[in-house]
Enzyme design. Sequence first.
Site, PDB file in Angstrom:
ATOM      1  N   ARG A   1       0.826  -1.222   0.000  1.00  0.00           N
ATOM      2  CA  ARG A   1       0.000   0.000   0.000  1.00  0.00           C
ATOM      3  C   ARG A   1       0.854   1.263   0.000  1.00  0.00           C
ATOM      4  NH1 ARG A   1      -4.548  -1.938   4.431  1.00  0.00           N
ATOM      5  NH2 ARG A   1      -5.463  -3.575   3.162  1.00  0.00           N
TER       6      ARG A   1
ATOM      7  N   ARG B   1      -3.295   6.258   0.179  1.00  0.00           N
ATOM      8  CA  ARG B   1      -3.861   7.372   0.922  1.00  0.00           C
ATOM      9  C   ARG B   1      -2.890   8.110   1.828  1.00  0.00           C
ATOM     10  NH1 ARG B   1      -8.693   4.085   3.515  1.00  0.00           N
ATOM     11  NH2 ARG B   1      -7.024   2.515   3.487  1.00  0.00           N
TER      12      ARG B   1
ATOM     13  N   ARG C   1      -6.673  11.550  -7.022  1.00  0.00           N
ATOM     14  CA  ARG C   1      -7.834  10.684  -6.880  1.00  0.00           C
ATOM     15  C   ARG C   1      -9.108  11.451  -6.525  1.00  0.00           C
ATOM     16  NH1 ARG C   1      -8.896   5.945  -4.482  1.00  0.00           N
ATOM     17  NH2 ARG C   1     -10.979   6.780  -4.645  1.00  0.00           N
TER      18      ARG C   1
ATOM     19  N   ASP D   1      -6.827  -3.095  -7.207  1.00  0.00           N
ATOM     20  CA  ASP D   1      -7.533  -3.625  -6.043  1.00  0.00           C
ATOM     21  C   ASP D   1      -7.804  -5.099  -6.295  1.00  0.00           C
ATOM     22  OD1 ASP D   1      -9.193  -2.623  -3.458  1.00  0.00           O
ATOM     23  OD2 ASP D   1     -10.278  -4.243  -4.455  1.00  0.00           O
TER      24      ASP D   1
ATOM     25  N   TYR E   1     -15.121 -12.701   0.308  1.00  0.00           N
ATOM     26  CA  TYR E   1     -15.888 -11.509  -0.075  1.00  0.00           C
ATOM     27  C   TYR E   1     -17.149 -11.902  -0.831  1.00  0.00           C
ATOM     28  CZ  TYR E   1     -12.481  -7.866   1.156  1.00  0.00           C
ATOM     29  OH  TYR E   1     -11.664  -7.001   1.827  1.00  0.00           O
TER      30      TYR E   1
END
Length: 368
Positions: free
Chosen positions: A51, A55, A64, A100, A175
């Site tokens: 990552r 962010r 973004r 992702d 998921y």
Amino acid sequence: MSANESPARPRPAQPSATSEAVDAVDAVKDSAFLKACRREPVPHTPVWFMRQAGRSLPEYRKVREGIPMLESCTRPELVTEITLQPVRRHDVDAAIYYSDIVVPLKAIGIGLDIKPGVGPVVERPIRTRADLAQLRDLTPEDVSYVTEAIGLLTAELGATPLIGFAGAPFTLASYLVEGGPSRTYENAKAMMYGDPELWADLLDRLAEITAAFLKVQIEAGASAVQLFDSWAGALAPADYRRSVLPASAKVFREVESYGVPRIHFGVGTGELLKLMGEAGADVVGVDWRVPLDEAVRRVGPGKTLQGNLDPTVLFAGTEAVEAKAREVLDAAAGLDGHIFNLGHGVMPSTDPDALTRLVEYVHTRTAR
């Protein structure tokens, strides 16, 4: 020829586009990251962060802004920019492709979205055999934006390797069966225990989709691939061996012929490290719960280890970060191969400068 004319000088040979491409490939193969993957001597311990493109970077938040997560993954120029940002800022030894784990599922038509503050949410969870019809084969045309983005990236990265990645079949299945994130995995485990044939067919189909997604990335130019099994830590070893290992092993087998390093990583998987190594990876990622000198005993010989600084240490200040990084490096001192990383992903509120300083520290301390 007249007396006033002189013989033409031979012009120096110009490197062809082909020779330049070969030189670039050779430079990538000779990188510290790929050398460590192959357990060869390195000029310094290579560093990258899960990552790292995300962010924690203000430049990421800027580009973004207003763009949904899954849409951002389908814009090649944007993917290229985001993937390159931490390479420019931190001087890491490898780039990780910005995407992702649910991208291939979305690409084959699964109704899902990533909801802010929640995560992936699936419109029609898979609970019956009839629901498997949602999982068609993935083709390169389904993810043509990946091929385009990796082409742009490899042209920009030069000697820096690019890591492709995908979600492992167990995590994707969880998921799909749960319908979204879960802490207990009751629906997924109920299928695994109660209908093992359906579960096996689900994971086998996901293994094929995952392998196809990794093949697209490798064929486009990725130098290594990582399989994320984010939720595997919820499993007991016997259940992992029986109900998950075959599908993960299939993914690694499917891409073995490409000859690129294969990395396997999960969270909370200290009891599964040996089995995760058996699945076929060349590199096994270790979270912060198990010291690397113990992890190598569990994994066994013949594997590079990746990890494993606790991501929260980065909030403690430079002196504490360096002290904990030294512990990781000291524990890795006897390993055949080591790639420095966090024990999980960079947290969103991490100070980017702390990451930059950490890379410099590891490079300097381990310089050969």
